[in-house]
Structures are given as structure tokens and as C-alpha cells.
Design a protein around this motif. Structure first.
Motif, mmCIF file in Angstrom:
data_model
loop_
_atom_site.group_PDB
_atom_site.id
_atom_site.type_symbol
_atom_site.label_atom_id
_atom_site.label_comp_id
_atom_site.label_asym_id
_atom_site.label_seq_id
_atom_site.Cartn_x
_atom_site.Cartn_y
_atom_site.Cartn_z
ATOM 1 N N LEU A 1 24.428 14.278 4.923
ATOM 2 C CA LEU A 1 24.295 14.592 3.497
ATOM 3 C C LEU A 1 24.313 16.108 3.273
ATOM 4 N N ALA A 2 23.585 16.823 4.120
ATOM 5 C CA ALA A 2 23.523 18.279 3.993
ATOM 6 C C ALA A 2 24.897 18.900 4.233
ATOM 7 N N ALA A 3 25.615 18.397 5.234
ATOM 8 C CA ALA A 3 26.943 18.930 5.541
ATOM 9 C C ALA A 3 27.911 18.690 4.393
ATOM 10 N N ARG A 4 27.858 17.498 3.805
ATOM 11 C CA ARG A 4 28.772 17.187 2.694
ATOM 12 C C ARG A 4 28.425 17.989 1.446
ATOM 13 N N ALA A 5 27.135 18.263 1.253
ATOM 14 C CA ALA A 5 26.734 19.092 0.115
ATOM 15 C C ALA A 5 27.164 20.541 0.315
ATOM 16 N N ALA A 6 27.100 20.998 1.578
ATOM 17 C CA ALA A 6 27.468 22.378 1.874
ATOM 18 C C ALA A 6 28.970 22.594 1.807
ATOM 19 N N LEU A 7 29.722 21.589 2.224
ATOM 20 C CA LEU A 7 31.180 21.712 2.336
ATOM 21 C C LEU A 7 31.837 20.513 1.665
ATOM 22 N N PRO A 8 31.959 20.544 0.336
ATOM 23 C CA PRO A 8 32.543 19.407 -0.384
ATOM 24 C C PRO A 8 33.913 19.026 0.181
ATOM 25 N N SER B 1 15.670 23.896 11.566
ATOM 26 C CA SER B 1 14.649 22.872 11.726
ATOM 27 C C SER B 1 15.061 21.598 10.996
ATOM 28 N N LYS B 2 14.831 20.467 11.632
ATOM 29 C CA LYS B 2 15.140 19.188 10.991
ATOM 30 C C LYS B 2 14.273 18.933 9.764
ATOM 31 N N SER B 3 13.172 19.677 9.649
ATOM 32 C CA SER B 3 12.263 19.473 8.520
ATOM 33 C C SER B 3 12.681 20.243 7.268
ATOM 34 N N LEU B 4 13.765 21.018 7.342
ATOM 35 C CA LEU B 4 14.211 21.765 6.169
ATOM 36 C C LEU B 4 14.574 20.810 5.033
ATOM 37 N N PRO B 5 14.201 21.139 3.791
ATOM 38 C CA PRO B 5 14.656 20.330 2.659
ATOM 39 C C PRO B 5 16.182 20.309 2.597
ATOM 40 N N LEU B 6 16.736 19.257 2.011
ATOM 41 C CA LEU B 6 18.182 19.076 1.978
ATOM 42 C C LEU B 6 18.906 20.275 1.381
ATOM 43 N N ASP B 7 18.373 20.832 0.270
ATOM 44 C CA ASP B 7 19.073 21.944 -0.362
ATOM 45 C C ASP B 7 19.067 23.187 0.522
ATOM 46 N N GLU B 8 17.962 23.411 1.237
ATOM 47 C CA GLU B 8 17.902 24.564 2.137
ATOM 48 C C GLU B 8 18.815 24.370 3.345
ATOM 49 N N MET B 9 18.861 23.147 3.863
ATOM 50 C CA MET B 9 19.739 22.856 4.990
ATOM 51 C C MET B 9 21.199 23.063 4.601
ATOM 52 N N GLU C 1 28.198 33.546 8.898
ATOM 53 C CA GLU C 1 26.881 34.112 9.186
ATOM 54 C C GLU C 1 26.232 33.382 10.367
ATOM 55 N N THR C 2 25.239 34.023 10.963
ATOM 56 C CA THR C 2 24.378 33.352 11.932
ATOM 57 C C THR C 2 22.976 33.283 11.332
ATOM 58 N N ILE C 3 22.332 32.153 11.479
ATOM 59 C CA ILE C 3 21.023 31.942 10.847
ATOM 60 C C ILE C 3 20.025 31.407 11.870
ATOM 61 N N PHE C 4 18.949 32.156 12.058
ATOM 62 C CA PHE C 4 17.866 31.762 12.953
ATOM 63 C C PHE C 4 16.534 31.979 12.247
ATOM 64 N N PRO C 5 15.524 31.164 12.559
ATOM 65 C CA PRO C 5 14.206 31.381 11.959
ATOM 66 C C PRO C 5 13.643 32.729 12.393
ATOM 67 N N PRO C 6 12.784 33.314 11.562
ATOM 68 C CA PRO C 6 12.117 34.548 11.996
ATOM 69 C C PRO C 6 11.352 34.283 13.279
ATOM 70 N N SER C 7 11.460 35.210 14.219
ATOM 71 C CA SER C 7 10.725 35.064 15.478
ATOM 72 C C SER C 7 10.330 36.432 15.972
ATOM 73 N N ASP C 8 9.390 36.426 16.890
ATOM 74 C CA ASP C 8 8.916 37.683 17.459
ATOM 75 C C ASP C 8 9.913 38.168 18.491
ATOM 76 N N THR C 9 10.795 39.074 18.091
ATOM 77 C CA THR C 9 11.805 39.581 19.012
ATOM 78 C C THR C 9 11.395 40.934 19.581
ATOM 79 N N SER C 10 10.114 41.307 19.412
ATOM 80 C CA SER C 10 9.664 42.606 19.888
ATOM 81 C C SER C 10 9.321 42.592 21.375
#
Length: 214
Positions: free
Chosen positions: A21-28, A107-115, A126-135
Motif C-alpha cells: 500500500l505504501a509503495a503504491r501510494a508513493a509511486l502511483p 521501521s515497519k511501525s511507520l504510519p502509512l503516510d510517512e512510509m 535520496e537515502t533515508i535512515f533514522p537518526p542514530s548516534d554516529t559520533s
């Protein structure tokens, strides 16, 4: 060819429906292929001769260990963006996915619109990753080291992290034991180590407990 198809590799039916569903919403207009394992995904890819726009890959599949499934599909698909999806947000896994060239980690828990918004951005380059401690200096150092390995060397390194011996690695990767030994020699040289245990310690910040020598 990027094609007008998305491949989703996930063995949970409800998650598969949500990702589709998320893929079809993102790419009609996009068509969605699905697979429940890496082996099935490879068969689907072989049958699809028009290429894929995106691949969404569950981190945990029945015939994959660690990032082995990701690397198999990466080898088959070339430059096709592969997005890791997971129920967990483990920093080590996220950092390893980034280092290995994933297009994103969602994350699989992302809401459909965010996914769907994230998938649209990834499809646009783009590349998309959650914020993480990269220090962490250790994580940065491990990322730098792993980036020096060739694709074949990386596969051997990850197999090593799974605790497999040379004969098992050779069988799994369909290469000779002599080739495995040659790859290990090159890996040790690039990592600046002398043996398997030291190589695993060097990679532990990215590969986590799987890379802890016994």
C-alpha cells in the motif's frame, strides 16, 4: 533499467500488504512483486526482465543470516535501490546497512503516510535512515574499514561473522576454499589484522554480537 515495478521481500503477510500500500501510494501506477524469502526473491527477479524501481527487504528472512540476503540481492540487482525494513531500530544494524550501501532503513511501525513519503524520496534518489548516534569513533572506523572491501570480500567477512568456517563459506558462496583463503588474506591486510579473531573485533562496532569472537 529502473522499470515500473517494486519488489517486496517479507515473510509476514500483513506487513507485505502494508508495504505494498505504501509503495503504491508513493509511486502511483507502480506494480508490486512479492517474495517470502531471498531464494524466492531471486527467482522473481530472474523472471522480471524490466528491472525494479525499488526493492523493500525485510532484515529477517528465513533463508538469510545477518546481511547475507541483502548482499545476495545487491549482487543480482546492481544499482537498484534496496531499502531495509525492520521491526527493530538497532543502531548497529542501521549503521551496517548504511555502510553496505542500502538506500534506506525504515521501521515497519511507520504510519502509512510517512512510509510512502520516505519511499517517494528514496525513489527520487535520496537515502533515508533514522537518526542514530554516529559520533562513535569505533563505528566510524569500522565503516571506513568495511568500505575498503570488495563485494566478494564483504560476503566472506559477513560469513565469517556468522561463525562459518572456510569450507562452509566456500559452499555457501559457491567458490573454492582456496578462493576463500585468498579473500581472507586480502581482508586481513586491508583491516590491518593478522587473524580471524582480530578481523571480527575490528568489525564488531558494525556487526554487533554476531562479530564477537568466541
Amino acid at each position: 533499467m529502473t522499470g515500473r515495478h517494486v519488489l517486496i521481500a517479507d515473510d509476514h503477510p500483513l506487513t507485505l500488504v502494508g508495504l505494498a500500500l505504501a509503495a503504491r501510494a508513493a509511486l502511483p501506477g507502480i506494480a508490486v512483486d512479492s517474495a517470502a524469502s531471498i531464494g524466492e526473491a531471486e527467482r522473481v527477479i530472474a523472471q522480471r526482465n524490466t528491472g525494479y524501481k525499488l526493492v523493500l527487504l525485510d532484515f529477517v528472512l528465513p533463508d538469510a543470516r545477518g546481511f547475507s540476503g541483502f548482499l545476495q540481492l545487491q549482487h543480482v540487482l546492481g544499482n537498484t535501490p534496496i531499502v531495509m525494513v525492520s521491526a527493530h531500530r538497532d543502531r548497529v544494524i542501521i549503521e551496517a546497512a548504511k555502510a553496505l550501501g542500502a538506500a534506506g532503513f525504515l521501521s515497519k511501525s511507520l504510519p502509512l503516510d510517512e512510509m510512502s513519503a520516505a519511499l517517494r524520496r528514496i525513489a527520487e534518489g535520496e537515502t533515508i535512515f533514522p537518526p542514530s548516534d554516529t559520533s562513535s569513533a569505533d563505528a566510524q572506523s569500522a565503516r571506513d574499514l568495511i568500505s575498503t572491501l570488495s563485494g566478494a570480500q564483504l560476503k566472506v567477512m559477513l560469513a565469517l561473522a556468522d561463525g562459518r568456517m572456510n569450507k562452509q563459506i566456500a559452499g555457501d558462496l559457491d567458490i573454492t576454499e582456496a578462493t576463500v583463503k585468498a579473500h581472507l588474506t586480502a581482508i586481513f591486510r586491508k583491516l590491518g589484522v593478522n587473524n580471524r579473531a582480530q578481523a571480527l573485533l575490528a568489525m564488531q562496532p558494525l556487526l554487533g554480537d554476531a562479530a564477537a569472537p568466541s
